[in-house]
Design an enzyme around this catalytic site. Structure first.
Site, PDB file in Angstrom:
ATOM      1  NE  ARG A  67      69.874  58.690   1.414  1.00 26.66           N
ATOM      2  CZ  ARG A  67      68.896  57.979   0.898  1.00 26.66           C
ATOM      3  NH1 ARG A  67      67.804  58.564   0.448  1.00 26.66           N
ATOM      4  NH2 ARG A  67      68.971  56.665   0.849  1.00 26.66           N
ATOM      5  CG  ASP A 214      70.835  55.840   3.703  1.00 24.65           C
ATOM      6  OD1 ASP A 214      71.118  56.394   2.632  1.00 24.65           O
ATOM      7  OD2 ASP A 214      70.189  54.791   3.772  1.00 24.65           O
ATOM      8  CE  LYS A 258      66.442  49.155   0.421  1.00 24.59           C
ATOM      9  NZ  LYS A 258      66.622  50.247   1.353  1.00 24.59           N
TER      10      LYS A 258
HETATM   11  P1  NG1 Z   1      67.023  53.783   0.169  1.00 24.81           P
HETATM   12  O1  NG1 Z   1      66.133  52.868  -0.556  1.00 24.81           O
HETATM   13  O2  NG1 Z   1      66.805  55.172  -0.215  1.00 24.81           O
HETATM   14  O3  NG1 Z   1      66.973  53.527   1.632  1.00 24.81           O
HETATM   15  C1  NG1 Z   1      69.150  52.221  -0.470  1.00 24.81           C
HETATM   16  C2  NG1 Z   1      70.382  52.003   0.400  1.00 24.81           C
HETATM   17  C3  NG1 Z   1      71.479  53.014   0.040  1.00 24.81           C
HETATM   18  C4  NG1 Z   1      71.778  52.935  -1.461  1.00 24.81           C
HETATM   19  C5  NG1 Z   1      70.453  53.135  -2.242  1.00 24.81           C
HETATM   20  C6  NG1 Z   1      70.641  53.015  -3.741  1.00 24.81           C
HETATM   21  C7  NG1 Z   1      69.702  51.141   2.597  1.00 24.81           C
HETATM   22  C8  NG1 Z   1      69.323  51.494   4.004  1.00 24.81           C
HETATM   23  N1  NG1 Z   1      70.026  52.196   1.815  1.00 24.81           N
HETATM   24  O4  NG1 Z   1      68.593  53.477  -0.226  1.00 24.81           O
HETATM   25  O5  NG1 Z   1      72.640  52.755   0.795  1.00 24.81           O
HETATM   26  O6  NG1 Z   1      72.403  51.729  -1.804  1.00 24.81           O
HETATM   27  O7  NG1 Z   1      69.493  52.148  -1.853  1.00 24.81           O
HETATM   28  O8  NG1 Z   1      71.491  54.003  -4.206  1.00 24.81           O
HETATM   29  O9  NG1 Z   1      69.723  49.990   2.213  1.00 24.81           O
END
Ligand code: NG1
Length: 491
Positions: A67, A214, A258
């Protein structure tokens, strides 16, 4: 279940499953997708699958998309809405049910070696970073609703969501395995409950404080419609998107893994928002009136913008130590440390030396929540100019108040705007990863060639003294997309 030989024929455009397959591909990828490309892709996965499991006669197909989040950044864990869309890039699983509890997985990519595990009552995770953990997370989550009777499968996994770029490759893998296992075991879970179940499941296997958007978008999206998602409770609202506009995704090629520093920076912001709630709840009760049960910043969404901005104005400008926050909130330091600073995995966040930047974080989250609502109205009116302006404002707020942009993302966003985007911003958590640009279809190709020349062939090699494009293909770094459908199975 589909006959493997008939499926192979259908992928060539012949035989009795041709229409069924066509329908599946159309409802998954939408009218605008290149279905020939998808058929060829599925055919190569089928070949790999039959090579790994030569006795396999019948099989099913599961898929789940990655997404992009259009607007609403760092709002989900604050109980405020997001507006993501599912993209054509997805994870596909070709699966064949087993009678025992074994899960055997192969992957079409060399980077992900085969994995096998048994579905026990408590499936032990692999070491951190192992791709098999996402399959274990899905199996463990389904155990919860299958009363321990879950059977396994032989499966071939194929994904084209670029990894580590904020496009949710991991959630698409979890959801794809989960829909395959659910189909194998004839389990139905309401999609909203399924999204919550898998969100919790992935967090517990990977240790990230997932906000919840997500899995919801990967499961629930329909072609042509981004989803406005509200949280606590989870609620989705489809927003039909004009057919002649696209989003161009540009990977800054700065990895936002992450783990380590990025995970700490993400968690710190989650905590700064919680501390913001503590301050607003206890200190600004005269301004926010009766909101005594405030637990998320989202609890303030029904307050008038005038009252809200006066509430934000009342917060101290300076970064605050935990002691200062506790004093202002009238809560003992030990209590606030034990509650607000506690992470989902039991760890406690270390207090940043520069203090907690509460006012600016709260300002971002509350204005961003409002921008999501405004963006939905702008799209519904067909006012793409206003939508583009909101995307730009979101980026500025992410960069200055939330401090999650990078010099590379700022440069990329600037270039995209100069090259014809109606609006551009970082997407996902930030700290690297991708930027997105809203463009009219007729301008997409020009924008992409200009950005390829300016960012990938000039800026990056000059500023980073390296050409990371050698490790990822240009087609994976920059591509146009439209809102696609969510997870589906065919069997
Ligand atoms: P990304 O970095 O795109 O995976 C993360 C969080 C989302 C949301 C966004 C900021 C995870 C798996 N996903 O997204 O839920 O908080 O940062 O809008 O941690």
């Amino acid at each position: 279940m589909l006959d493997a030989k008939e499926l192979a024929k259908a992928l060539q455009g012949a035989g009795k499953f041709t229409d069924l397959l066509e329908q599946f591909l159309l409802s998954s990828y939408g009218e605008c997708a290149d279905l020939r490309y998808q058929r060829a892709r599925y055919a190569s996965a089928l070949a790999r699958c039959l090579n790994a499991f030569p006795d396999l006669k019948k099989l099913g197909i599961g898929r789940a998309p990655g997404r992009v989040n259009l607007i609403g950044e760092h709002t989900d864990y604050n109980g405020l809405p997001v507006l993501p869309m599912a993209i054509e890039r997805d994870t596909v699983v070709l699966f064949s049910p087993r009678k025992d509890r074994r899960v055997n997985l192969v992957n079409t990519s060399f980077y992900f070696p085969p994995r096998s595990f048994d579905i026990s009552r408590r499936i032990r995770p692999y070491a951190y970073g192992n791709w098999g953990n996402y399959a274990k997370a899905a199996a463990q989550a389904l155990q919860e609703v299958s009363h321990g009777q879950l059977c396994g499968m032989d499966a071939c996994v194929m994904g084209d969501v670029p990894v580590g770029s904020g496009l949710s490759s991991s959630s698409s893998l979890v959801v794809a395995i989960a829909v395959a296992l659910a189909a194998t075991n004839d389990i139905y879970v309401h999609p909203v409950d399924f999204a919550e179940l898998l969100g919790r499941g992935e967090s517990s296997y990977t240790g990230t404080e997932d906000g919840g958007m997500d899995h919801a978008v990967s499961l629930l999206a329909s072609p042509g419609k981004p989803l406005k998602i509200d949280f606590f409770p989870l609620n989705v609202y489809e927003v039909p998107f004009p057919q002649d506009y696209s989003f161009v995704v540009c990977n800054s090629l700065i990895a936002a893994e992450k783990s380590g520093a990025v995970r700490n920076a993400y968690n710190r912001r989650v905590i700064e928002c919680r501390l913001g709630v503590a301050l607003l709840r206890e200190i600004l009760k005269d301004v926010i009136g009766t909101e005594r049960d405030l637990t998320y910043l989202g609890g303030l969404r029904h307050i008038s913008p005038r009252k809200l901005s006066s509430a934000i104005d009342s917060l101290p400008d300076a970064a605050l130590s935990l002691r200062q926050v506790a004093k202002l909130a009238g809560i003992p330091v030990s209590r606030i440390r034990g509650s607000a600073l506690r992470l989902g995995n039991g760890e406690t966040l270390t207090e940043p030396r520069e203090g907690f930047k509460i006012k600016q974080r709260v300002r971002h989250v509350l204005t961003e929540g409002r921008r999501v609502e405004q963006a939905v109205s702008a799209i519904e009116r067909g006012d793409m100019k206003s939508f583009g302006r909101l995307l730009n404002e979101s980026h500025e707020s992410c960069a200055t108040d939330y401090e999650v942009s990078t010099p590379e993302l700022d440069a990329l966003v600037e270039m995209c705007r100069e090259e014809g985007a109606l609006g551009a911003r970082l997407t996902g958590a930030g700290f690297g990863g991708c930027a997105i640009s809203l463009v009219h279809d007729r301008d997409a190709a020009d924008l992409m060639s200009a950005v390829i020349a300016r960012y990938y062939h000039d800026y990056l090699p000059r500023e980073r003294k390296e050409s990371p494009i050698s490790i990822i293909s240009l087609e994976d770094a920059i591509f146009a997309c439209k809102p696609c459908g969510g997870a589906a199975t065919l069997m």
